[in-house]
Design an enzyme around this catalytic site. Structure first.
Site, PDB file in Angstrom:
ATOM      1  N   ARG A  73     -24.546  -0.446   7.001  1.00 53.42           N
ATOM      2  CA  ARG A  73     -23.926  -0.528   6.137  1.00 53.42           C
ATOM      3  C   ARG A  73     -22.820  -0.186   7.546  1.00 53.42           C
ATOM      4  O   ARG A  73     -22.773   1.507   7.415  1.00 53.42           O
ATOM      5  CB  ARG A  73     -23.608   0.200   5.026  1.00 53.42           C
ATOM      6  CG  ARG A  73     -22.586   0.046   3.672  1.00 53.42           C
ATOM      7  CD  ARG A  73     -22.941   0.714   2.334  1.00 53.42           C
ATOM      8  NE  ARG A  73     -21.287   0.352   2.121  1.00 53.42           N
ATOM      9  CZ  ARG A  73     -20.705   1.892   1.856  1.00 53.42           C
ATOM     10  NH1 ARG A  73     -21.479   2.713   1.159  1.00 53.42           N
ATOM     11  NH2 ARG A  73     -19.580   2.210   1.023  1.00 53.42           N
ATOM     12  N   HIS A 117     -13.010   1.316   3.186  1.00 52.56           N
ATOM     13  CA  HIS A 117     -13.357   2.806   3.506  1.00 52.56           C
ATOM     14  C   HIS A 117     -12.707   3.769   3.359  1.00 52.56           C
ATOM     15  O   HIS A 117     -12.710   4.419   3.835  1.00 52.56           O
ATOM     16  CB  HIS A 117     -14.447   3.003   3.900  1.00 52.56           C
ATOM     17  CG  HIS A 117     -15.751   3.771   3.390  1.00 52.56           C
ATOM     18  ND1 HIS A 117     -17.076   3.765   3.491  1.00 52.56           N
ATOM     19  CD2 HIS A 117     -15.681   5.053   3.282  1.00 52.56           C
ATOM     20  CE1 HIS A 117     -17.951   5.074   2.702  1.00 52.56           C
ATOM     21  NE2 HIS A 117     -16.551   5.912   2.920  1.00 52.56           N
ATOM     22  N   GLU A 162     -16.116   3.136  -3.540  1.00 52.00           N
ATOM     23  CA  GLU A 162     -16.160   3.725  -4.477  1.00 52.00           C
ATOM     24  C   GLU A 162     -14.337   3.873  -5.036  1.00 52.00           C
ATOM     25  O   GLU A 162     -13.375   4.918  -4.949  1.00 52.00           O
ATOM     26  CB  GLU A 162     -16.495   5.579  -4.519  1.00 52.00           C
ATOM     27  CG  GLU A 162     -17.791   5.116  -3.234  1.00 52.00           C
ATOM     28  CD  GLU A 162     -18.370   7.021  -3.335  1.00 52.00           C
ATOM     29  OE1 GLU A 162     -19.349   7.024  -3.037  1.00 52.00           O
ATOM     30  OE2 GLU A 162     -17.432   8.145  -2.981  1.00 52.00           O
ATOM     31  N   ASN A 284     -23.616   4.274  -5.235  1.00 52.71           N
ATOM     32  CA  ASN A 284     -23.523   5.165  -4.457  1.00 52.71           C
ATOM     33  C   ASN A 284     -24.039   6.802  -5.593  1.00 52.71           C
ATOM     34  O   ASN A 284     -23.446   7.107  -6.844  1.00 52.71           O
ATOM     35  CB  ASN A 284     -22.660   5.884  -3.768  1.00 52.71           C
ATOM     36  CG  ASN A 284     -21.946   4.684  -2.639  1.00 52.71           C
ATOM     37  OD1 ASN A 284     -22.841   3.927  -2.568  1.00 52.71           O
ATOM     38  ND2 ASN A 284     -20.543   5.181  -1.591  1.00 52.71           N
ATOM     39  N   TYR A 286     -25.101  11.114  -5.714  1.00 53.52           N
ATOM     40  CA  TYR A 286     -25.279  12.247  -5.204  1.00 53.52           C
ATOM     41  C   TYR A 286     -25.608  13.303  -5.223  1.00 53.52           C
ATOM     42  O   TYR A 286     -26.963  13.782  -6.021  1.00 53.52           O
ATOM     43  CB  TYR A 286     -24.573  12.282  -4.154  1.00 53.52           C
ATOM     44  CG  TYR A 286     -23.827  12.046  -3.241  1.00 53.52           C
ATOM     45  CD1 TYR A 286     -23.084  10.807  -3.074  1.00 53.52           C
ATOM     46  CD2 TYR A 286     -24.452  12.076  -1.591  1.00 53.52           C
ATOM     47  CE1 TYR A 286     -22.961   9.648  -2.008  1.00 53.52           C
ATOM     48  CE2 TYR A 286     -24.375  11.454  -0.429  1.00 53.52           C
ATOM     49  CZ  TYR A 286     -23.383  10.080  -1.169  1.00 53.52           C
ATOM     50  OH  TYR A 286     -23.205   9.668   0.626  1.00 53.52           O
ATOM     51  N   GLU A 346     -25.743   4.584  -0.576  1.00 54.70           N
ATOM     52  CA  GLU A 346     -25.659   5.427  -0.468  1.00 54.70           C
ATOM     53  C   GLU A 346     -26.292   6.845  -0.986  1.00 54.70           C
ATOM     54  O   GLU A 346     -26.215   6.566  -2.432  1.00 54.70           O
ATOM     55  CB  GLU A 346     -23.887   6.897  -0.205  1.00 54.70           C
ATOM     56  CG  GLU A 346     -23.439   5.646   0.851  1.00 54.70           C
ATOM     57  CD  GLU A 346     -21.791   6.566   0.672  1.00 54.70           C
ATOM     58  OE1 GLU A 346     -20.250   5.456   1.038  1.00 54.70           O
ATOM     59  OE2 GLU A 346     -21.535   7.177  -0.223  1.00 54.70           O
TER      60      GLU A 346
HETATM   61  O1  LIG Z   1     -19.604   8.678  -1.064  1.00 55.32           O
HETATM   62  C1  LIG Z   1     -18.600   9.159  -0.681  1.00 55.32           C
HETATM   63  O2  LIG Z   1     -17.831  10.329  -0.827  1.00 55.32           O
HETATM   64  C2  LIG Z   1     -17.749   8.549   1.149  1.00 55.32           C
HETATM   65  O3  LIG Z   1     -18.763   7.257   0.508  1.00 55.32           O
HETATM   66  C3  LIG Z   1     -19.079   9.521   2.082  1.00 55.32           C
HETATM   67  O4  LIG Z   1     -17.484   8.685   3.032  1.00 55.32           O
HETATM   68  C4  LIG Z   1     -18.783  10.933   1.871  1.00 55.32           C
HETATM   69  O5  LIG Z   1     -18.967  10.573   3.065  1.00 55.32           O
HETATM   70  C5  LIG Z   1     -20.504  11.052   1.880  1.00 55.32           C
HETATM   71  O6  LIG Z   1     -20.690  10.590   0.033  1.00 55.32           O
HETATM   72  C6  LIG Z   1     -20.877  12.168   1.457  1.00 55.32           C
HETATM   73  O7  LIG Z   1     -19.793  12.726   0.452  1.00 55.32           O
END
Ligand SMILES: O=C(O)[C@H](O)[C@@H](O)[C@H](O)[C@H](O)CO
Length: 442
Positions: A73, A117, A162, A284, A286, A346
């Protein structure tokens, strides 16, 4: 155990890796402007060179071939295709991505392309950027140009990465480009990004695209306490971070709590334009967020609190693999038949280890992170969630927006002085994991 045909991939974004900011006919973007302002980026870094991917495509694709991934990607820099964001097309820019796509396919790697992006052409920002509804028409034109050039060879398309981060950090609190601090006045941006998503999806399909999705940043929201105030604040932040973008794309309507305010920016037919059929839903992920009611005099009614009791990455983010399983189960419960198959577009972590005296980068915590998150995906799949792939963030250490080069998310270490790439232990682990999965799936 992951299902047959599960796709293993990795992700990057143009401004974070390419460099070549003033080469090949590229025009300036809002991130070129933003990073040039002192104090905007913690280490004063910019993406002017970044990983110099612009001059090292073959080397980086070779790394992916060795990694054994079947999907990559990446994003296309709008200012490299249209230097002012409208009108004239920069053939050199299109040729760059044409070559990248062909090099990937020659190495058995399927492209997943993000059109936006975050690197908006500065000329469009001068006209209001995503606050200006006209930007959605320029975005549609840009999508038609790129789709026309690449739709015959690109497997998956993502119009906008995002939109919640762009709205809140770019126009809401100003920690990202273009650096506007509009708070709730930033909500028209959310509507225009969604409208842009829909218009671009239409243009891509007209150009022959066969798979169009999204890449939304989603997170489980955990109230700080079960007090009404905290639960209420959590519900509001959940609506703004998660539902505000998922529900228009999947249901063609705004979440009830926000419908009245979003209606102010919505023209006749907009919701139908936004609700284009999606072939996949990109997530995505985290970490979960812990939310509480803010103090009376605070600017925003919620506050984000530390998620305690979990290890953290070097970015201070909690490591909560079960949060990913929880999120996937929650999304299936919330969106049911409207939810197409999911790709994790992500997922990854920042750890700062560099090469030791022998040149080895021992990033065991990253291996543990990836392993535990892939297991969380497998558990969600076992509980019936249709997840088709996992694209780890990121192939290379890169320019981490307002954190500059201080946060390292790569499977490959990058020395920003020499631009030497050093695959980390996690690179070898990921390659072995992909190979092992390929064998068991046969
Ligand atoms: O999720 C995001 O913020 C973006 O898509 C990425 O560009 C970041 O770099 C990654 O997530 C780490 O923070």
């Amino acid at each position: 155990m992951l299902p047959g045909g599960f796709r293993f991939g990795t992700s990057t974004a143009a401004y974070q890796i390419e460099g070549g900011a003033t080469e090949g006919g590229r025009g300036p973007s809002i991130w070129d402007t933003f990073t040039a302002e002192p104090g905007r980026v913690v280490d004063g870094a910019t993406g002017a060179v970044a990983c110099d991917h612009f001059h090292r495509v073959e080397e980086d694709v070779e790394l992916m071939r060795r990694l054994g991934v079947e999907g990559y990607r990446f994003s296309i820099a709008w200012p490299r295709i249209q230097p002012t964001g409208k009108g004239e097309v920069n053939a050199e820019g299109l040729a760059f991505y044409d070559r990248l796509v062909d090099t990937l396919l020659d190495n058995g790697i399927q492209p997943m392309v993000t059109l936006y992006h975050w690197d908006l052409p500065q000329a469009l920002e001068d006209d209001g950027g995503w606050l200006n509804r006209a930007t959605t028409d320029h975005f549609q034109e840009y999508a038609a140009i790129v789709g026309g050039a690449l739709a015959d060879r690109v497997e998956h398309w993502i119009p906008v990465n995002e939109p919640n981060v762009v709205t809140m950090l770019g126009y809401g609190n100003g920690t990202h480009a273009p650096g506007k601090t509009l708070m709730f006045e930033a909500l028209p941006v959310a509507h225009h990004l969604l409208l842009g998503h829909g218009k671009a999806a239409i243009a891509l399909r007209q150009a022959g695209a066969t798979s169009v999705g999204c890449a939304n940043n989603h997170a489980p929201m955990w109230p700080a306490t079960d007090k009404d105030a905290d639960v209420g604040a959590t519900k509001l932040f959940d609506a703004l971070w998660n539902a505000l973008f998922a529900e228009p794309m999947l249901f063609g309507r705004y979440p009830a709590d926000l419908a009245e305010i979003m209606d102010m920016y919505t023209h006749e037919g907009d919701m139908a334009t936004i609700r284009q059929p999606l072939d996949f839903y990109g997530v995505n992920y985290y970490n979960p967020h812990k939310i509480g009611m803010a103090a009376e005099d605070a600017e925003l009614p919620w506050e984000q609190l530390e998620v305690l009791g979990y290890p953290t990455t070097d970015f201070g983010w909690p490591v909560v693999p079960d949060g990913l399983r929880e999120l996937l189960i929650l999304m299936r419960a919330r969106y049911r038949a409207a939810l197409p198959p999911i790709y994790i577009t992500e997922s990854g972590c920042s750890y700062g280890m560099g090469p030791d005296a022998d040149g080895v980068v021992d990033d065991q915590p990253r291996i543990d992170y990836l392993d535990s998150h892939l297991r969380a995906v497998a558990e969600a799949v076992a509980q019936g969630v249709d997840v088709r792939g996992y694209y780890t963030w990121s192939l290379l250490d890169n320019f981490e927006w307002a954190e500059g080069f201080t946060q390292r998310f790569g499977l490959v270490h990058v020395d920003y002085d020499t631009l030497v790439r050093t695959p980390k232990k996690s690179f070898e682990w990921y390659a072995a994991m992909v190979a092992a999965n390929r064998v068991t799936r046969r």
